[in-house]
Every structure is written in C-alpha cells, then in structure tokens.
Design a protein around this motif. Structure first.
Motif, mmCIF file in Angstrom:
data_model
loop_
_atom_site.group_PDB
_atom_site.id
_atom_site.type_symbol
_atom_site.label_atom_id
_atom_site.label_comp_id
_atom_site.label_asym_id
_atom_site.label_seq_id
_atom_site.Cartn_x
_atom_site.Cartn_y
_atom_site.Cartn_z
ATOM 1 N N GLU A 5 -16.324 -18.855 9.267
ATOM 2 C CA GLU A 5 -15.865 -17.708 10.127
ATOM 3 C C GLU A 5 -15.673 -16.235 9.232
ATOM 4 O OE1 GLU A 5 -11.763 -17.310 11.164
ATOM 5 O OE2 GLU A 5 -11.478 -19.288 10.580
ATOM 6 N N ALA A 76 -26.902 -22.104 17.585
ATOM 7 C CA ALA A 76 -25.533 -22.294 17.587
ATOM 8 C C ALA A 76 -25.143 -23.884 17.758
ATOM 9 C CB ALA A 76 -24.472 -21.630 18.300
ATOM 10 N N TYR A 152 -23.231 -22.746 12.348
ATOM 11 C CA TYR A 152 -22.672 -23.638 12.976
ATOM 12 C C TYR A 152 -21.063 -23.227 13.535
ATOM 13 C CZ TYR A 152 -25.946 -26.880 10.905
ATOM 14 O OH TYR A 152 -27.206 -27.422 10.493
ATOM 15 N N PRO A 153 -20.945 -23.244 14.732
ATOM 16 C CA PRO A 153 -19.927 -22.358 15.284
ATOM 17 C C PRO A 153 -18.528 -23.128 15.078
ATOM 18 C CG PRO A 153 -21.290 -23.210 17.092
ATOM 19 C CD PRO A 153 -21.981 -23.279 16.012
ATOM 20 N N GLU A 154 -18.591 -24.562 14.902
ATOM 21 C CA GLU A 154 -17.648 -25.190 14.614
ATOM 22 C C GLU A 154 -17.085 -25.385 13.085
ATOM 23 O OE1 GLU A 154 -17.301 -29.045 17.396
ATOM 24 O OE2 GLU A 154 -19.322 -28.788 16.616
ATOM 25 N N LEU A 166 -14.030 -23.071 18.193
ATOM 26 C CA LEU A 166 -15.294 -22.345 17.444
ATOM 27 C C LEU A 166 -14.602 -21.251 16.748
ATOM 28 C CD1 LEU A 166 -18.037 -21.875 20.281
ATOM 29 C CD2 LEU A 166 -17.283 -24.156 18.934
ATOM 30 N N LYS A 167 -15.068 -21.232 15.504
ATOM 31 C CA LYS A 167 -14.797 -19.800 14.586
ATOM 32 C C LYS A 167 -15.380 -18.878 15.233
ATOM 33 C CE LYS A 167 -13.511 -22.917 11.815
ATOM 34 N NZ LYS A 167 -12.011 -23.254 11.424
ATOM 35 N N LEU A 170 -19.459 -16.055 14.521
ATOM 36 C CA LEU A 170 -20.807 -15.979 15.011
ATOM 37 C C LEU A 170 -20.633 -15.129 16.179
ATOM 38 C CD1 LEU A 170 -23.012 -18.948 16.379
ATOM 39 C CD2 LEU A 170 -22.631 -17.196 17.687
ATOM 40 N N THR A 237 -17.421 -16.385 22.599
ATOM 41 C CA THR A 237 -17.030 -17.248 22.050
ATOM 42 C C THR A 237 -16.423 -18.364 22.921
ATOM 43 O OG1 THR A 237 -16.227 -16.144 19.795
ATOM 44 C CG2 THR A 237 -15.266 -18.519 20.327
ATOM 45 N N ARG A 241 -18.463 -22.069 23.869
ATOM 46 C CA ARG A 241 -17.691 -23.272 23.876
ATOM 47 C C ARG A 241 -18.064 -24.383 25.071
ATOM 48 N NH1 ARG A 241 -11.645 -24.954 21.858
ATOM 49 N NH2 ARG A 241 -11.862 -26.895 22.381
#
Length: 265
Positions: A5, A76, A152-154, A166-167, A170, A237, A241
């Motif tokens: 993030e 993502a 990678y959103p996680e 999720l961070k 993104l 976000t 998710r």
C-alpha cells in the motif's frame, strides 16, 4: 512478487486532488524500469513454452476476452504463490494481448541480480516501510501511457484460499490516474488465481479466472476534489474485494459440486 500500500501522504496530489503535471520518465523510483527488447520476449517465450508446461499440470483460464489489447489496465490478482507472477503473463501477456505486464514490487525484491532482471522486465519498486510520492507518480505515468499494471491488492502471499483485507494503495493509484486525465478509461480487473495445492508442486493444476472490469471513472462522479477521490478510492476497494470474494466463492461452489477427478499421472 509482492506489492503493497501507499501511505496517505503518498496519495496526496496537487490542487483538486489530481496530479496536475506528470512527467513521463523512463526510470522507476528505485532505478531504471523498462521492458527490455531482448530479455522480455525471451522471458515470455521460456515461460510459455518451457517453464510452465514442464512444471504444471492442466491450467484452466477463463475471462481472457476481458483483458483489453490497449488502454490502461490494472490487474488485481489474488496472491497465492510466487508462481503468480509467471502465470499472469502466461494468461494475459504478449502472446494473448500483445502487451507486456508492469509489476509493482517491494523494494526488498529489487536488489542484486534479481533486481536487475525485475527492472528490465518492467517491474518497479515501492518501499513499503517509507513509501514516497514518487512511487505513486511513476505508477500514474505508466497508466497515462496506456500500460497494464499488476498490483496484488492483498499485499503478501495468502495460501488459505480466502480474500483478506485489501491494501488501499491500488484504489488510490487508480482514482488519481483517472482524475489526472479526463476520459482515461482506466479499468481494474479482478483475477482469481488458484492452485491444486497450497504450495504448488510439480504437475500441480492451476486456475486463472479474470473477472468483469471495474471502471474507475464511475467512482469519480465527474469530480476530482480530495473528498471525492478519497470516497471513490474507498468504494473501489470495497467493490474490488466483493468481486474477488464472489469469484472465489463461485469457484469453490463449482468444485464442491463436481465429481472427484482421478489424480493426474
């Protein structure tokens, strides 16, 4: 590869919350980042014809038609193994869309010989402990240039086949890029990656499912004030998710309903 993030300060733009002036450079925030005309096609060729066929069992890919052949895109994906960064180009890269992927990675990975290769294969780094606005700006430059980014959103690798928090980086990057250029048309594509084993071993099957895109312009309501950008990023976000969770749940339901298949030889 891992991504992470941005801090709140990194997401701050110029007046109106958007990046008013973006100078397109040929270097990332931690050194040169470009797709080498020699190494990149070689890496794609070896991955497609040698490494992946030799290591994995059957690979199921759905939704490839959703990946545009031009225009800015953020892929993502869920992050289940280091293999993800090899399978993603296999499923969406130059032999499918004619495009090279640009990976956002942690600064720790862009060191030594590995870092030399990552930067010349289009990867660029973010210092997760001390993120800077340069990291955000460089990502925006790439999107304004119509590139396809992988974030990678996680954050780190998760092996339990669940979607974790999720961070926010993104979505912040996405709304800033869309606000920086009217009509950019940035899309965020959720991607579900799944392996037959938590730690993929030889001949392990894999699945890659590409979901319906989220259109970033829908989250700005035609405005670029800081309040709108913040709210838009938060909603993006949440929606991303929810989309990933639905994709994972659908896959798990299909697997539970399917008859058991014989083990691969």
């Amino acid at each position: 590869m891992k991504s992470s993030e941005f801090s709140e300060s990194s997401a701050a733009g110029s007046k109106g919350g958007a990046i008013a002036t973006v100078r397109c450079s040929k270097t990332g925030p931690h050194g040169p980042s470009r797709c080498s005309p020699v190494l990149t096609p070689l890496a794609y060729f070896l991955g497609q014809h040698l490494v992946i066929p030799a290591y994995f069992g059957p690979i199921a890919i759905t939704g490839q038609q959703r990946v545009p052949t031009r225009g800015p895109v953020i892929l993502a994906p869920t992050h289940r193994a280091r293999w993800d960064s090899i399978l993603l180009p296999f499923a969406t890269g130059r032999h499918v869309t004619g495009r090279d992927l640009r990976f956002m990675v942690t600064a720790d990975e862009v060191k030594g010989l590995q870092g030399w290769f990552i930067r010349r294969l289009g990867g660029f780094a973010v210092n997760v402990r001390r993120p800077t606005i340069a990291s955000l700006r460089y990502g925006i430059e790439l999107l304004l240039g119509g590139e396809m980014l992988v974030i990678y959103p996680e954050g780190g690798i998760r092996r339990d086949d669940q979607i974790h928090g999720l961070k926010p980086g993104l979505a912040r990057l996405a709304v800033q890029a869309e606000a920086a250029k009217s009509g950019l048309g940035l899309r965020v594509l959720p991607v579900d990656i799944f392996y037959g084993e938590a730690y993929p071993s030889w001949r392990c099957p894999a699945q890659i499912h590409i979901g319906e895109p989220l259109l970033v312009q829908d989250y700005l309501q035609g405005q670029d004030t800081p309040e709108v950008l913040k709210a838009g990023a938060q909603q993006l976000t949440k929606d991303l998710r929810a989309r990933l969770e639905a994709m994972v749940a659908d896959r798990q339901a299909i697997a539970a309903a399917a008859p058991s298949l014989p083990a691969q030889p």
